[in-house]
Design a protein around this motif. Structure first.
Motif, short mmCIF file in Angstrom:
data_model
loop_
_atom_site.label_atom_id
_atom_site.label_comp_id
_atom_site.label_asym_id
_atom_site.label_seq_id
_atom_site.Cartn_x
_atom_site.Cartn_y
_atom_site.Cartn_z
N LEU A 16 -2.00 1.30 -4.73
CA LEU A 16 -1.46 -0.04 -4.55
C LEU A 16 -0.32 -0.28 -5.53
CD1 LEU A 16 -4.74 -2.14 -4.15
CD2 LEU A 16 -3.35 -1.07 -2.37
N THR A 26 -4.74 6.31 -0.64
CA THR A 26 -4.00 5.08 -0.86
C THR A 26 -3.93 4.73 -2.34
OG1 THR A 26 -5.96 3.67 -0.60
CG2 THR A 26 -4.67 4.16 1.39
N LEU A 53 -5.81 -5.16 -1.85
CA LEU A 53 -4.48 -5.77 -1.99
C LEU A 53 -4.52 -7.29 -1.80
CD1 LEU A 53 -1.51 -4.98 -2.55
CD2 LEU A 53 -1.17 -4.93 -0.07
N VAL A 83 0.85 -1.20 0.00
CA VAL A 83 0.00 0.00 0.00
C VAL A 83 0.87 1.24 0.00
CG1 VAL A 83 -1.78 1.27 1.25
CG2 VAL A 83 -1.82 -1.24 1.25
N ALA A 87 -6.98 0.09 -0.02
CA ALA A 87 -6.04 -0.87 0.56
C ALA A 87 -6.65 -2.26 0.70
CB ALA A 87 -5.56 -0.38 1.93
N ASP A 88 -7.97 -2.34 0.87
CA ASP A 88 -8.58 -3.67 1.09
C ASP A 88 -8.63 -4.52 -0.18
OD1 ASP A 88 -10.62 -2.44 -0.33
OD2 ASP A 88 -12.07 -2.46 1.32
#
Length: 429
Positions: A270, A268, A313, A260, A310-311
């Motif tokens: 990735l 954010t 990733l 992240v 981020a969730d």
């Protein structure tokens, strides 16, 4: 404003041996396909690695319907499609043009531009290089003389963090601390200071002066029979600007780590890497589904997804992409090897996977022959396939530091290869 002042080519006492190019540049492109052992190969230039999501999906669909279904990332942030069907060139070109990936057919192989992939995302650069990227690509496509550049000529746009400034580009722009930009050609020790507004035009002018001096006989600045400093002197005269002394080109540092990326205000993005630079259809589909508006291919065979939550990733990791700094695949690269390349002495990708260790240390690059296509420019461990005494396949392992190659061992593809490689990667660390 930049001034165009005519300066005739000059002679030099530089003692470097000039490279003689007695044949045309055969570098593949999207229109000029290369015949490989696994089918035709197309190399699609993606300036700065920036793709809209719809363009990324077009590439994925072309790979699935016309080729082997995979996308292969290059060390310049471009994309290769392999295993293409015979006679599909016209259809491929039509698809790419409709997606905006072929703005100029005459210049499609010359659009080699690497750019800091995290520029404008993490707040660490001195300037956002995206305006430079758009302007330089448009200038290159509009320049009659730029159409004579080889498919190997490279521009680099660095936002000041030093990530792409050390990738051996022919012309580099790097954002300066007090505003403006540093312009460099090749490994020249001198540079010019230009305004950020004039920087893209200055970079193109440097390339055009290179073409004047090379007269089509060489493809890269390093191949000129004069020193890069002398070429830079001409550029400074044409720009009517001042020259400065630059430090040696920095090593490529500040590259995006997998995981992240936190930006200003807690935003954010990735960053992921493709094992050996190869993305399957399923992996590419996951990447494009996660992307928000655009994605950025990196010169380290990775993908940055701006403004991605981020969730998402874990899903990318479950698809087989490198998402953490402790992955054993981190720093491991390879050419295509067998069966895709007739020159290769081994199936280097399978050998690399078999010898995969715990990671860490110098990057390791596997090459199927002495050409070592795609090898990194910085310090690394190289493994070059070579026949062994019993006519089997083996590797010559060397450590490359500061451009010097130091042989470490020669070994076959037995179980001892992994241990030998691990020791070489951590030697003198």
């Amino acid at each position: 404003m930049l001034a165009a002042v005519s300066t005739p080519p000059f002679t030099s006492s530089h003692q470097a041996t000039a490279v003689s190019r007695d044949r045309g540049d055969a570098c593949p492109g999207a229109l000029r396909l290369h015949a490989a052992d696994d089918g035709a190969l197309a190399r699609v230039r993606v300036p700065g690695g920036v793709l809209r999501v719809d363009q990324a999906r077009t590439l994925g669909l072309a790979a699935r319907e016309l080729g082997d279904g995979e996308l292969h990332l290059t060390s310049r942030g471009n994309v290769q499609l392999r295993g293409l069907e015979t006679g599909c060139g016209g259809e491929l070109a039509a698809r790419l043009e409709a997606a905006g990936l072929l703005p100029s057919w005459r210049h499609e192989r010359m659009r080699n531009i690497v750019a800091s992939p995290l520029s404008g995302l993490d707040g660490r650069g001195r300037a956002d290089v995206r305006p430079w990227l758009r302007a330089l690509d448009e200038l290159v496509c509009a320049s009659e003389s730029a159409a004579r550049l080889s498919g190997r000529f490279l521009f680099a746009l660095d936002d000041g963090r030093g990530d792409v400034a050390g990738l051996g580009a022919d012309v580099s722009l790097q954002a300066a601390a007090q505003g403006g930009a540093w312009l460099r050609v090749g490994a020249s020790g001198i540079g010019a200071v230009v305004s950020r507004e004039d920087a893209p035009r200055a970079a193109l002018l440097a390339a055009e002066i290179f073409l004047e001096l090379s007269a089509g006989r060489v493809w890269r600045v390093a191949e000129l029979p004069i020193a890069a400093d002398e070429l830079m002197e001409q550029v400074v005269r044409r720009l009517r600007t001042r020259k400065i002394t630059l430090p040696s080109a920095p090593p490529a540092t500040g590259r995006p780590a997998p995981g992240v990326v936190i930006g200003p205000g807690g935003t954010t993005s990735l960053s992921v890497l493709a094992p050996l630079g190869r993305l399957t259809d399923a992996q590419w589909t996951e990447v494009t589904a996660t992307a928000s508006g655009e994605l950025r291919l990196t010169p380290w065979r990775g993908v940055v997804l701006p403004a991605a939550p981020a969730d998402r990733l874990p899903g990318l990791g479950a698809a087989g992409l490198i998402t953490t700094p402790d992955s054993p695949w981190l720093g491991v690269g390879a050419c295509i090897g067998r069966p895709g390349c007739a020159r290769s002495g081994s199936d280097v990708r399978t050998d690399a996977a078999t010898a995969l260790g715990t990671g860490g240390g110098l990057p390791a690059y596997w090459s199927g022959c002495e050409r070592r296509c795609g090898r990194p420019s910085g310090d690394h461990v190289e493994l070059v396939a070579t026949p062994t005494d019993d006519s089997g396949n083996g590797y010559r392992i060397s450590v490359v530091r500061d451009g010097r190659v130091r042989p470490i061992a020669t070994t076959d593809t037995s179980s001892g290869l992994a241990a030998t490689l691990a020791a070489a990667r951590t030697h003198d660390q």
